[in-house]
Scaffold this motif. Structure first.
Motif, PDB file in Angstrom:
ATOM      1  N   GLU A 155      37.063  37.087  54.467  1.00  0.00           N
ATOM      2  CA  GLU A 155      36.348  38.088  53.658  1.00  0.00           C
ATOM      3  C   GLU A 155      35.330  38.863  54.491  1.00  0.00           C
ATOM      4  O   GLU A 155      34.976  39.994  54.163  1.00  0.00           O
TER       5      GLU A 155
ATOM      6  N   THR B  36      44.081  34.138  54.054  1.00  0.00           N
ATOM      7  CA  THR B  36      43.576  32.798  53.719  1.00  0.00           C
ATOM      8  C   THR B  36      44.678  31.750  53.957  1.00  0.00           C
ATOM      9  O   THR B  36      44.410  30.662  54.461  1.00  0.00           O
TER      10      THR B  36
ATOM     11  N   SER C   2      38.266  40.553  48.597  1.00  0.00           N
ATOM     12  CA  SER C   2      39.003  39.388  49.086  1.00  0.00           C
ATOM     13  C   SER C   2      39.304  39.603  50.563  1.00  0.00           C
ATOM     14  O   SER C   2      39.089  40.692  51.095  1.00  0.00           O
TER      15      SER C   2
ATOM     16  N   ARG D  39      40.882  28.749  45.586  1.00  0.00           N
ATOM     17  CA  ARG D  39      41.773  29.895  45.752  1.00  0.00           C
ATOM     18  C   ARG D  39      41.613  30.876  44.595  1.00  0.00           C
ATOM     19  O   ARG D  39      41.477  30.466  43.433  1.00  0.00           O
ATOM     20  N   GLY D  40      41.597  32.136  44.929  1.00  0.00           N
ATOM     21  CA  GLY D  40      41.388  33.162  43.907  1.00  0.00           C
ATOM     22  C   GLY D  40      39.918  33.347  43.542  1.00  0.00           C
ATOM     23  O   GLY D  40      39.585  34.057  42.592  1.00  0.00           O
TER      24      GLY D  40
HETATM   25  N1  ASP Z   1      40.870  34.950  49.851  1.00  0.00           N
HETATM   26  C1  ASP Z   1      40.802  33.917  48.855  1.00  0.00           C
HETATM   27  C2  ASP Z   1      42.191  33.468  48.447  1.00  0.00           C
HETATM   28  O1  ASP Z   1      43.174  33.981  48.967  1.00  0.00           O
HETATM   29  C3  ASP Z   1      40.000  34.324  47.655  1.00  0.00           C
HETATM   30  C4  ASP Z   1      40.607  35.440  46.827  1.00  0.00           C
HETATM   31  O2  ASP Z   1      41.432  36.200  47.304  1.00  0.00           O
HETATM   32  O3  ASP Z   1      40.201  35.576  45.670  1.00  0.00           O
HETATM   33  O4  ASP Z   1      42.331  32.593  47.646  1.00  0.00           O
END
Ligand code: ASP
Ligand code: ADP
Ligand code: MG
Length: 405
Positions: free
Chosen positions: A74, A47, A41, A150-151
């Protein structure tokens, strides 16, 4: 020799010391004989920081430009970890989503993976190079950068594990597994040792952000065993896998909450065939997911209609609905953003009664009003005022006796 995909979340790569720590951890696994693909990430908060910068420029940034911007987070961590691994004498190389062949659809900021051409990764692995892959990103058919929501790094990791037929996908995060509820809200929350894909899917889609929902869908579809664990300890973590007899058939296995919800109420909706379809088609065209829907009993040819959508889509949805108001004959579009959906999840609900009654009475005793309810075979969700989130989660966690004895 096992092939393992390891994903490290934002906190695990939050600063240079932590990146060095991850490098040592990776080195240790390689020394033990595993072949690794590492997915990262962005640094924690990055982000969000990028998103806030965009918002300072414009209230409604172009989604394509958002992806170009967000995908940079990333790139920073993959390059730094590759350097840290090289510093330890290991052979490592960073790769963007594009470079490892992650092709997605066209829906910027929440793209879905269409296919993965893992040749480049296989080639690196065959040469003994540790690939360090940027999570959360891919490209569409025009080679424009897309992000997976996100995620989304969780999804990159599980999808790569599926494409490579890896033996295991490890998700390293800041808690040591999946808990009965968010351990940062309820300190008595208990770690779950093993959880079925189905229950995990329900928990993720209802707000347990420890795994992105799409990652669990991939894991379930391609039968990838996923282990959620902490990068700060050596604890075993939680195994997400197929349902088996060993798993405790708990009545309720977890409580989740989702603050990223908004409630739209359409006042004075003409009560005739075709109106609902016009409204929801317009929303679907914007790729906005509608969750709970409630329509009141009509009176004098008019009715009220309420539904929930992700809060991040609220402004866009309101604009679309205001645009429709005249055509459809709506009196008013109201938006409530200070709401939360709390849910109770458990496969045991299939065969037991009384869970709904207990849920409602527990919330009532705390004076928490329920605005909307929806149920399925293995979950009950209630929409409540956001200010009661923590109280509701704690109350339900205690009511269903989920905490440490
Ligand atoms: N950097 C992105 C976020 O904060 C993806 C992740 O962390 O999974 O959502
Ligand atoms: P990462 O940056 O590693 O991807 P996330 O913040 O996305 O980490 O996910 C981990 C967080 O998920 C935890 O810190 C915790 O607050 C939250 N969480 C919510 N529900 C749960 C749950 N049931 N079990 C474990 N963590 C949960
Ligand atoms: Mg995450």
């Amino acid at each position: 020799m096992a092939l393992v995909v390891q994903k490290y979340g934002g906190t695990s790569v939050g600063d240079l010391d932590r990146i060095r720590h991850v490098a040592r951890r990776v080195a240790q696994c390689v020394k033990q004989g595993d072949a690794l693909v590492v997915v990262l990430s962005a640094m924690t908060g990055e982000t969000d920081r990028l998103t806030q910068m965009a918002r300072k420029i414009t209230a409604q940034p172009s989604q394509r430009e958002m992806d170009m911007l967000l995908s940079t987070g990333e790139r920073v961590t993959i390059a730094l970890l590759s350097m840290a691994l090289q510093e330890l004498g290991l052979s490592a190389q960073s790769f963007t989503g594009r470079q490892v062949g992650i092709l997605t659809d066209d829906v910027h900021t929440r793209a879905r993976i269409r296919s993965i051409d893992a040749e480049r990764l296989k080639e690196a692995l065959s040469k003994g190079v540790i690939p360090v892959v940027a999570g959360f990103q891919g490209i569409n058919h025009r080679s424009d950068v897309t992000t997976l929501g996100r995620g989304g790094s969780d999804t990159t990791a599980v999808a790569l594990a599926a494409a490579l037929k890896a033996d295991l996908c490890e998700i390293y995060t800041d808690v040591d597994g999946v808990y009965t509820t968010d351990p940062n809200i309820v300190s008595e929350a208990k770690q779950i040792q093993k959880i079925s894909y189905e229950e995990m899917l329900e928990m993720a889609s209802l707000g347990a952000k420890v795994l992105q929902t799409r990652s669990v869908e991939f894991a379930m579809k391609y039968r990838v065993p996923v282990c959620v664990r902490s990068s700060f300890t050596t604890q075993e973590g939680t195994l997400v896998t197929e349902e088996d007899n060993e798993m405790e058939q708990e009545l309720v296995s977890g409580i989740t909450y989702d603050k990223n919800q908004a409630k739209v109420t359409l006042v004075g909706v003409p009560d005739r065939p075709g109106v609902a379809s016009t409204i929801f088609e317009a929303i679907a065209k914007e790729n906005i997911n509608v969750d709970m829907i409630i329509q009141n009993v009509g009176q004098a040819g008019l009715t009220d209609l309420s539904f929930t959508i992700p809060q991040t889509d609220a402004v866009q949805a309101k604009a679309v609905l205001n645009g429709l108001a005249k055509e459809v004959g709506l009196a008013e579009v109201l938006l409530a953003e200070q709401i939360t959906k709390v849910s109770i999840v458990g496969v045991g609900m299939r065969s037991h009664t009384g869970v709904a009654a207990k849920t409602f009475s527990s919330l009532a005793r705390e004076g928490i009003n329920i605005m909307m309810i929806s149920t399925s075979e293995i979950k009950i969700s209630c929409v409540i005022e956001a200010k009661y989130t923590e109280l509701a989660v704690r109350t339900l966690h205690t009511a269903f006796e989920l905490g440490e004895a």
